[in-house]
Design an enzyme around this catalytic site. Structure first.
Site, PDB file in Angstrom:
ATOM      1  N   LYS A 178      -9.534 -54.035  31.065  1.00  0.00           N
ATOM      2  CA  LYS A 178      -8.853 -53.050  30.205  1.00  0.00           C
ATOM      3  C   LYS A 178      -7.352 -53.142  30.462  1.00  0.00           C
ATOM      4  CE  LYS A 178      -8.965 -48.087  29.021  1.00  0.00           C
ATOM      5  NZ  LYS A 178      -9.585 -46.770  29.305  1.00  0.00           N
ATOM      6  N   SER A 190     -11.489 -44.226  25.154  1.00  0.00           N
ATOM      7  CA  SER A 190     -10.400 -45.143  24.950  1.00  0.00           C
ATOM      8  C   SER A 190     -10.708 -46.589  25.315  1.00  0.00           C
ATOM      9  CB  SER A 190      -9.196 -44.676  25.779  1.00  0.00           C
ATOM     10  OG  SER A 190      -9.480 -44.763  27.169  1.00  0.00           O
ATOM     11  N   SER A 214     -13.994 -41.836  28.549  1.00  0.00           N
ATOM     12  CA  SER A 214     -13.616 -43.140  27.973  1.00  0.00           C
ATOM     13  C   SER A 214     -14.403 -44.346  28.445  1.00  0.00           C
ATOM     14  CB  SER A 214     -12.136 -43.407  28.228  1.00  0.00           C
ATOM     15  OG  SER A 214     -11.378 -42.665  27.311  1.00  0.00           O
TER      16      SER A 214
HETATM   17  N1  GLN Z   1     -11.027 -38.843  24.602  1.00  0.00           N
HETATM   18  C1  GLN Z   1     -10.454 -38.224  25.750  1.00  0.00           C
HETATM   19  C2  GLN Z   1      -8.961 -38.029  25.538  1.00  0.00           C
HETATM   20  O1  GLN Z   1      -8.503 -38.404  24.525  1.00  0.00           O
HETATM   21  C3  GLN Z   1     -10.736 -39.010  27.001  1.00  0.00           C
HETATM   22  C4  GLN Z   1      -9.896 -40.197  27.182  1.00  0.00           C
HETATM   23  C5  GLN Z   1     -10.195 -40.920  28.455  1.00  0.00           C
HETATM   24  O2  GLN Z   1     -11.230 -40.691  29.100  1.00  0.00           O
HETATM   25  N2  GLN Z   1      -9.275 -41.777  28.842  1.00  0.00           N
HETATM   26  O3  GLN Z   1      -8.281 -37.496  26.368  1.00  0.00           O
END
Ligand code: GLN
Length: 492
Positions: A76, A156, A180
């Site tokens: 990532k 994400s 995410s």
């Molecule tokens: N969807 C969540 C956010 O937008 C989690 C994102 C994540 O876990 N990095 O904050």
């Protein structure tokens, strides 16, 4: 080769059925064909990958079999990689080449992994659909039956999940601040685990919300995740929140079975907005566990209903502070101005996308004098109650099972008009971040549109072994073999 699991590829390498070079070239070829459609990678590193493969083949020839020797992975693009551009999905880091390697990626290299490239993500990992990346959205390799509209892979870690689902890598690193790892795993029909906060070092991972961020793997199977997490985990003196605890044998835990385990079903996870198919899948998962000897019990987590609201105070608060460092002076791209203040303003106005700006504004607001007590402090108090709920139920049950997400994958453009609709995606995943407990998503089946649905397994802090045991039991019963339409080796 594209049908191999990570464990299967490792066995093939050890037996000399193929070399790491063969494997790496096959995956690089698949990336060349499919990445223009999926956009799962921001940066592909073929030269680096072939160099890693050559040293893996040399090690294998000497009989040195590391945990991941010769295994091609995606990283990532939130993990700093020495000498390889690391963007965090943001324009502001478009030209950032870290002079160091994150601890997690260094651990994978120590164990012989091959890095294919850097996987796309929502900007600074803020999002649930990979729409906010400055390098363009990721397209899921899945489509609905009879409907070719591009779907989101979740976020994400959408690039990581799409790469694994499309067979462009055998596994990928991911991070989970509010879901995410688990939500994109669920959307893409693969497996992912967020370990306990502190299990993996955060050193060298671009920070979003430091008290919530945690690294973990996504891969095709529960066992593949166990192998990757084994390598990624461990104490690191460079991260003061990293846990100084031994790392258990996660792969062995996958074979434990669930006989005699008590599995809790939190009643607060039942929502009226949830499609009935998800409820059915959940009941099916519980039936599978019962058949394998587990006892299913109803439990209550009364403060769960505040999870989402408090997460969207704590996470932006920490983000607003962490992102202050991108000022155009040190790390980031710069947009000049007449004086220093104007340079900051211009740099940040040009470098951050709108979701990141929204989070910085919310975070700054909830931390400001006069509002701190009403929002931030209150959210922290409720966070303690969310943790207490889990501590209480884990006195009587060994794990919890819930759906991972309140829906299957949606199309690009759907839910984009209202940020709150997007935030609702995280309703089942954020409590594990707020409390630090481990959580996994395992594919359980397909919905009527032909899209994967995942089940979530939550466990006690630092008891990932039980999470692996329960996840593996669901995987065995589900026999999930469905493949997305767009994948390497399968035609488009
Ligand atoms: N969807 C969540 C956010 O937008 C989690 C994102 C994540 O876990 N990095 O904050």
């Amino acid at each position: 080769m594209f049908d191999l699991t990570l464990a299967g590829a490792r066995a093939g390498l050890r037996k000399g059925e193929f070399s790491s070079r063969d494997l790496t070239e096959a995956f690089l070829g698949a990336i060349e064909t499919l990445n223009p459609v999926l956009n799962a990678f921001i940066t592909v590193t073929p030269e680096l990958a072939l160099r890693h493969a050559a040293s893996a083949d040399a090690a294998l020839a000497r009989g040195e079999h590391g945990l991941l020797t010769g295994i091609p992975l995606a990283i990532k693009d939130l993990f700093c990689t020495q000498g390889v551009r690391t963007t965090a999905g943001s324009k502001i880091l478009e030209h950032f080449i870290p002079p160091y390697e994150s601890t997690v990626s260094a651990n994978l290299l120590r164990d012989g992994a091959v890095f294919l490239g850097k996987a796309n993500l929502d900007e600074f990992a803020m999002g649930s659909s990979n729409i906010t990346s400055a390098f363009g959205p990721v397209v899921s390799p899945w489509t609905r039956n009879g409907d070719n509209r591009p779907l989101v892979p979740g976020g994400s870690s959408g690039g990581s999940a799409a790469a694994v689902a499309a067979r462009l890598a055998l596994g990928a690193t991911a991070t989970d601040t509010g879901g995410s790892i688990r939500q994109p795993a669920s959307f893409c029909g693969i497996t992912g685990i967020k370990p306990t906060y502190g299990r993996c070092s955060r050193w060298g991972i671009v920070a979003f919300a430091s008290s919530l961020d945690q690294a973990g793997p996504v891969a095709r199977t529960v066992e593949d995740c166990a192998i990757m997490l084994q390598s990624m985990s461990g104490f690191d003196p460079k991260d003061s929140t990293s846990a100084d605890l031994p790392v258990p044998d996660f792969a062995a835990a996958c074979r434990r079975g669930v006989k005699g385990l008590r599995i809790g079903v939190p009643r607060e996870y039942r929502s009226d907005d949830m499609p009935p198919e998800i409820e059915t899948m959940w009941q099916q998962g519980l039936a599978w566990l019962r058949e394998q000897g587990a006892e299913i019990v109803d439990v209550s987590l009364p403060h769960t209903k505040y999870g989402l609201a408090t997460y969207y105070i704590v996470a932006p608060a920490e983000a607003s502070s962490n992102l202050a460092r991108y000022d155009g002076v040190r790390f980031s791209s710069r947009t000049d101005g007449a004086d220093l203040n104007e340079l900051y303003e211009n740099t940040r106005a040009a470098g951050f996308g709108s979701e990141v700006k929204r989070r910085i504004m919310i975070g700054t607001y909830v931390l400001s004098a006069g509002y701190y007590d009403a929002y931030y402090l209150r959210a922290q108090k409720i966070r303690a109650l969310i943790l207490k709920d889990f501590t209480d139920v884990f006195r009587t049950v060994d794990a919890l099972v819930t759906p991972t997400a309140p829906s299957a994958a949606f199309a690009q453009g759907e839910r984009m008009d209202d940020p709150l609709k997007m935030y609702f995606n995280d309703v089942f995943t954020v409590p594990a971040n707020m409390s630090g407990i481990p959580g996994m998503s395992v594919p359980a089946g397909l919905d009527a549109q032909g899209l994967p649905l995942g089940l979530q397994v939550l466990g006690r802090p630092f008891d990932e072994e039980t999470v692996f045991a329960v996840g593996a039991a669901i995987e065995r019963a589900a026999g999930f073999t469905a493949l997305p339409g767009m994948r390497a080796g399968g035609g488009a």
